[in-house]
Structures are given as C-alpha cells and as structure tokens.
Design a protein around this motif. Structure first.
Motif, mmCIF file in Angstrom:
data_model
loop_
_atom_site.group_PDB
_atom_site.id
_atom_site.type_symbol
_atom_site.label_atom_id
_atom_site.label_comp_id
_atom_site.label_asym_id
_atom_site.label_seq_id
_atom_site.Cartn_x
_atom_site.Cartn_y
_atom_site.Cartn_z
ATOM 1 N N ARG A 179 0.113 4.426 -0.103
ATOM 2 C CA ARG A 179 -0.474 5.683 0.384
ATOM 3 C C ARG A 179 0.312 6.197 1.590
ATOM 4 O O ARG A 179 0.923 5.429 2.319
ATOM 5 C CB ARG A 179 -1.936 5.485 0.753
ATOM 6 C CG ARG A 179 -2.790 5.116 -0.459
ATOM 7 C CD ARG A 179 -4.194 4.798 -0.072
ATOM 8 N NE ARG A 179 -4.202 3.586 0.754
ATOM 9 C CZ ARG A 179 -5.211 3.254 1.550
ATOM 10 N NH1 ARG A 179 -6.266 4.032 1.664
ATOM 11 N NH2 ARG A 179 -5.153 2.139 2.261
ATOM 12 N N GLU B 101 -3.410 9.434 4.456
ATOM 13 C CA GLU B 101 -4.432 8.672 3.729
ATOM 14 C C GLU B 101 -4.820 7.415 4.490
ATOM 15 O O GLU B 101 -6.000 7.058 4.560
ATOM 16 C CB GLU B 101 -3.928 8.308 2.334
ATOM 17 C CG GLU B 101 -3.790 9.494 1.414
ATOM 18 C CD GLU B 101 -3.148 9.110 0.096
ATOM 19 O OE1 GLU B 101 -3.863 9.134 -0.927
ATOM 20 O OE2 GLU B 101 -1.947 8.777 0.100
ATOM 21 N N LEU B 102 -3.843 6.721 5.052
ATOM 22 C CA LEU B 102 -4.131 5.518 5.826
ATOM 23 C C LEU B 102 -5.001 5.839 7.029
ATOM 24 O O LEU B 102 -5.921 5.087 7.360
ATOM 25 C CB LEU B 102 -2.842 4.833 6.279
ATOM 26 C CG LEU B 102 -1.966 4.231 5.193
ATOM 27 C CD1 LEU B 102 -0.684 3.690 5.796
ATOM 28 C CD2 LEU B 102 -2.703 3.139 4.448
ATOM 29 N N GLU B 103 -4.695 6.960 7.684
ATOM 30 C CA GLU B 103 -5.472 7.358 8.853
ATOM 31 C C GLU B 103 -6.919 7.656 8.478
ATOM 32 O O GLU B 103 -7.843 7.269 9.177
ATOM 33 C CB GLU B 103 -4.836 8.592 9.490
ATOM 34 C CG GLU B 103 -5.471 8.983 10.810
ATOM 35 C CD GLU B 103 -4.759 10.146 11.464
ATOM 36 O OE1 GLU B 103 -5.466 11.093 11.875
ATOM 37 O OE2 GLU B 103 -3.526 10.110 11.550
ATOM 38 N N LYS B 104 -7.128 8.317 7.349
ATOM 39 C CA LYS B 104 -8.476 8.684 6.908
ATOM 40 C C LYS B 104 -9.245 7.499 6.350
ATOM 41 O O LYS B 104 -10.437 7.345 6.589
ATOM 42 C CB LYS B 104 -8.410 9.771 5.825
ATOM 43 C CG LYS B 104 -7.992 11.113 6.334
ATOM 44 C CD LYS B 104 -7.922 12.110 5.179
ATOM 45 C CE LYS B 104 -7.357 13.420 5.641
ATOM 46 N NZ LYS B 104 -7.168 14.368 4.538
ATOM 47 N N LEU B 105 -8.562 6.653 5.556
ATOM 48 C CA LEU B 105 -9.254 5.622 4.791
ATOM 49 C C LEU B 105 -9.036 4.199 5.289
ATOM 50 O O LEU B 105 -9.710 3.286 4.843
ATOM 51 C CB LEU B 105 -8.831 5.708 3.318
ATOM 52 C CG LEU B 105 -9.103 7.051 2.645
ATOM 53 C CD1 LEU B 105 -8.458 7.110 1.283
ATOM 54 C CD2 LEU B 105 -10.602 7.301 2.564
ATOM 55 N N GLY B 106 -8.074 4.008 6.181
ATOM 56 C CA GLY B 106 -7.795 2.669 6.686
ATOM 57 C C GLY B 106 -6.774 1.942 5.842
ATOM 58 O O GLY B 106 -6.449 2.348 4.728
ATOM 59 N N LYS B 107 -6.274 0.852 6.402
ATOM 60 C CA LYS B 107 -5.218 0.054 5.777
ATOM 61 C C LYS B 107 -5.824 -1.077 4.951
ATOM 62 O O LYS B 107 -6.883 -1.598 5.284
ATOM 63 C CB LYS B 107 -4.320 -0.522 6.883
ATOM 64 C CG LYS B 107 -3.134 -1.273 6.384
ATOM 65 C CD LYS B 107 -2.258 -1.761 7.543
ATOM 66 C CE LYS B 107 -1.020 -2.399 6.979
ATOM 67 N NZ LYS B 107 -0.882 -3.778 7.239
ATOM 68 N N ASP C 250 0.868 -1.172 0.000
ATOM 69 C CA ASP C 250 0.000 0.000 0.000
ATOM 70 C C ASP C 250 0.907 1.225 0.000
ATOM 71 O O ASP C 250 1.653 1.453 0.942
ATOM 72 C CB ASP C 250 -0.871 -0.034 1.259
ATOM 73 C CG ASP C 250 -1.942 1.035 1.265
ATOM 74 O OD1 ASP C 250 -1.805 2.038 0.538
ATOM 75 O OD2 ASP C 250 -2.911 0.873 2.017
#
Length: 79
Positions: A40, A44-50, A38
């Motif tokens: 990102r 982005e990970l914090e907002k959208l998840g892993k 991934d």
C-alpha cells in the motif's frame, strides 16, 4: 508485436504464483517462514496503519525494489 490484455497477463501470472490465505500468511510470518511486504502507498498506511512485522514497498516500486541490482532498496531490508 501483440499487446496482451490485462486479463491475459493476470492469467499467466497466476500460473506462476502460489496464492495463500491471509491466515496462512500470518501463520508463516509468525513462524518466520516468510517476509510480508505491504504494497500500500503512504496515504493508505497513514489512514489504515501498518501490518505488523511487514516491510512497506509501494506497489509502483515493487519490481524495481526487489530486483537484486536495484538502487531503490537494500536487499537486507527485505531478506
């Protein structure tokens, strides 16, 4: 030295890289036939998840991180 355009660089890269669909990537991941990376960044990970069962290497560090002699990441983390 001639500087290549971004379109030329992408065109050259696509001749070397096999592109697969997200469904094919999921299938290969579920069958342990690949490693998902991934690319990102942390925001982005914090907002959208892993992505489940993926390794996160931000895009800006990807080439450095996967190089065998890199000090950025341990190879066993993505192998």
């Amino acid at each position: 030295m001639t500087i290549k355009s971004s379109q030329t660089l992408i065109s050259e890269a696509l001749k070397e890289v096999n592109t697969i669909t997200p469904y094919e990537a999921l299938k290969r991941s579920n069958e342990n036939q690949c490693n998902l990376i991934d690319i990102r960044d942390a925001n982005e990970l914090e907002k959208l998840g892993k992505i489940e069962n993926s390794h996160n290497i931000s895009r800006g560090l990807l080439e450095f991180s996967i190089h065998p002699d890199s000090a950025f990441i341990k190879r066993e983390e993505i192998d």
